[in-house]
Design an enzyme around this catalytic site. Structure first.
Site, mmCIF file in Angstrom:
data_model
loop_
_atom_site.group_PDB
_atom_site.id
_atom_site.type_symbol
_atom_site.label_atom_id
_atom_site.label_comp_id
_atom_site.label_asym_id
_atom_site.label_seq_id
_atom_site.Cartn_x
_atom_site.Cartn_y
_atom_site.Cartn_z
ATOM 1 N N SER A 45 12.078 -124.225 -31.491
ATOM 2 C CA SER A 45 13.099 -124.607 -30.563
ATOM 3 C C SER A 45 14.250 -125.323 -31.499
ATOM 4 O O SER A 45 15.389 -125.171 -31.287
ATOM 5 C CB SER A 45 12.841 -125.575 -29.298
ATOM 6 O OG SER A 45 12.049 -126.733 -29.686
ATOM 7 N N LYS A 112 0.651 -123.871 -33.891
ATOM 8 C CA LYS A 112 0.943 -123.398 -32.582
ATOM 9 C C LYS A 112 1.359 -121.895 -32.817
ATOM 10 O O LYS A 112 2.082 -121.641 -33.628
ATOM 11 C CB LYS A 112 1.929 -124.156 -31.827
ATOM 12 C CG LYS A 112 1.880 -123.328 -30.217
ATOM 13 C CD LYS A 112 2.528 -124.230 -29.336
ATOM 14 C CE LYS A 112 4.380 -124.317 -29.418
ATOM 15 N NZ LYS A 112 5.016 -122.881 -29.326
ATOM 16 N N GLU A 114 1.920 -118.143 -30.307
ATOM 17 C CA GLU A 114 2.347 -117.529 -28.892
ATOM 18 C C GLU A 114 1.424 -116.453 -28.959
ATOM 19 O O GLU A 114 1.352 -115.685 -29.642
ATOM 20 C CB GLU A 114 3.933 -117.237 -28.981
ATOM 21 C CG GLU A 114 4.675 -118.631 -29.152
ATOM 22 C CD GLU A 114 6.077 -118.302 -28.828
ATOM 23 O OE1 GLU A 114 6.690 -117.253 -28.393
ATOM 24 O OE2 GLU A 114 7.040 -119.385 -29.014
ATOM 25 N N GLU A 182 4.150 -122.225 -20.304
ATOM 26 C CA GLU A 182 5.423 -122.267 -20.085
ATOM 27 C C GLU A 182 6.128 -121.547 -18.939
ATOM 28 O O GLU A 182 5.622 -120.275 -18.933
ATOM 29 C CB GLU A 182 6.317 -121.881 -21.377
ATOM 30 C CG GLU A 182 7.660 -122.219 -21.456
ATOM 31 C CD GLU A 182 8.647 -122.048 -22.458
ATOM 32 O OE1 GLU A 182 7.905 -122.010 -23.677
ATOM 33 O OE2 GLU A 182 9.887 -122.147 -22.612
HETATM 34 O O1 KIV Z 1 9.174 -124.585 -29.790
HETATM 35 C C1 KIV Z 1 9.239 -125.229 -28.822
HETATM 36 O O2 KIV Z 1 9.812 -126.253 -28.440
HETATM 37 C C2 KIV Z 1 8.000 -124.898 -28.042
HETATM 38 C C3 KIV Z 1 7.972 -125.825 -26.727
HETATM 39 C C4 KIV Z 1 8.718 -125.281 -25.580
HETATM 40 C C5 KIV Z 1 6.495 -125.754 -26.169
HETATM 41 O O3 KIV Z 1 7.441 -124.108 -28.164
#
Ligand code: KIV
Length: 280
Positions: A45, A112, A114, A182
């Site tokens: 983000s 992380k 997706e 999410e």
């Molecule tokens: O990039 C981010 O901030 C995220 C959150 C929305 C979990 O993946």
């Protein structure tokens, strides 16, 4: 004490709600850590809130690594998770493992990823087998925005809730230590959460998730181009920043800044010599 991926799983077993926030810079990360946040995510983000891009798909691994290093230097106790950006894990499994390693070398303790397609499951399996803890991400997955077509809630009926739940269980089998959910209705999140031994971390996922994560610029009230329904704004940092900059400009323009105390001064002898100095 340093929190580990293993510790995060234990939190679910002990019924401790997991706290998570995104961070993108050294000093914010330092204070989130001091406040006791369990997981600090260097979220992609940052593409929008820190770099001003139009979507998370535009940020590169090289850019994410700079932010990961800054955040990691500010954190002592929280688990630092780095978001693997778009195209850093989709090209080949080998490439994905190599890129995941770069984030660990930059100071993160986990990455992380997706989605949960067959390819993603295989990739996550290889990364976890390499000794790198992975956090999954289901429900609305921003990196797939061009195929999803918009910011839609996922799991809005039984069929789609079961689909997410099955994906979550496949991710658990692949070795992830937690899963971000999410924009999933709270009843669906509850169903999914109860089927897992690993924790779910909700963002717009409702109160039944094992933990919550929000984008720090949203809770601080710093980014004002878009504020999702699920974000609680605790402050209006954008107003503070604006007012501070305005007051500073006003002081400079009126000659009120800097004061003598904010300046370096000569001793009186040197002042006198300077005043009497004439160039030959
Ligand atoms: O990039 C981010 O901030 C995220 C959150 C929305 C979990 O993946």
């Amino acid at each position: 004490m340093k929190k580990t991926a293993k510790k995060i799983i234990e939190f679910k077993k002990n019924g401790k709600k997991i706290t998570a926030l995104t961070a993108y810079d050294y000093s914010s990360a330092k204070y989130f850590d001091k406040a006791g946040v369990d997981i600090i995510l260097v979220g992609d983000s940052l593409a929008q809130v820190a770099l001003g891009y139009g979507s998370t798909c535009e940020v590169t691994t090289e850019e994410m690594l700079v932010f990961t290093k800054a955040v990691s230097r500010g954190v002592q106790d929280a688990l630092v998770v780095a978001d693997m950006p778009f195209m850093s894990y989709q090209i080949s499994t080998e490439d994905a493992v190599k890129n995941a390693g770069k984030f660990i070398q930059a100071g993160a303790q986990a990455v992380k990823i997706e989605g949960a397609s067959q390819y993603i499951i295989e990739t996550i399996t290889r990364i976890t087998q390499s000794g790198i803890p992975v956090m999954g991400h289901l429900g609305f997955t921003p990196q797939y925005i061009n195929t999803i077509g918009g910011h839609y809630v996922s799991g809005k009926n039984v069929h789609s809730t079961i689909e997410i739940s099955n994906k979550a269980q496949s991710l658990e089998k692949a070795g992830v230590f937690s899963i971000v959910l999410e924009m999933v209705p709270q009843e669906s999140s509850d169903f999914i959460t109860k089927k897992l031994n690993i924790p779910t971390i909700g963002i717009g996922g409702g109160k039944f998730c094992d933990g919550q994560i929000l984008v720090s610029d949203d809770i601080l009230g710093k980014y004002d181009e878009f504020c999702p329904k699920f974000a609680r704004q605790y402050s209006s940092l954008k107003d503070i920043i604006f007012n501070v900059a305005k007051a500073y400009c006003n002081d400079v323009e009126k000659g009120n800044f800097p004061s003598a105390a904010e300046s370096f001064t000569l001793n009186s002898d040197e002042v006198e010599k300077l005043e009497n100095y004439t160039q030959d």
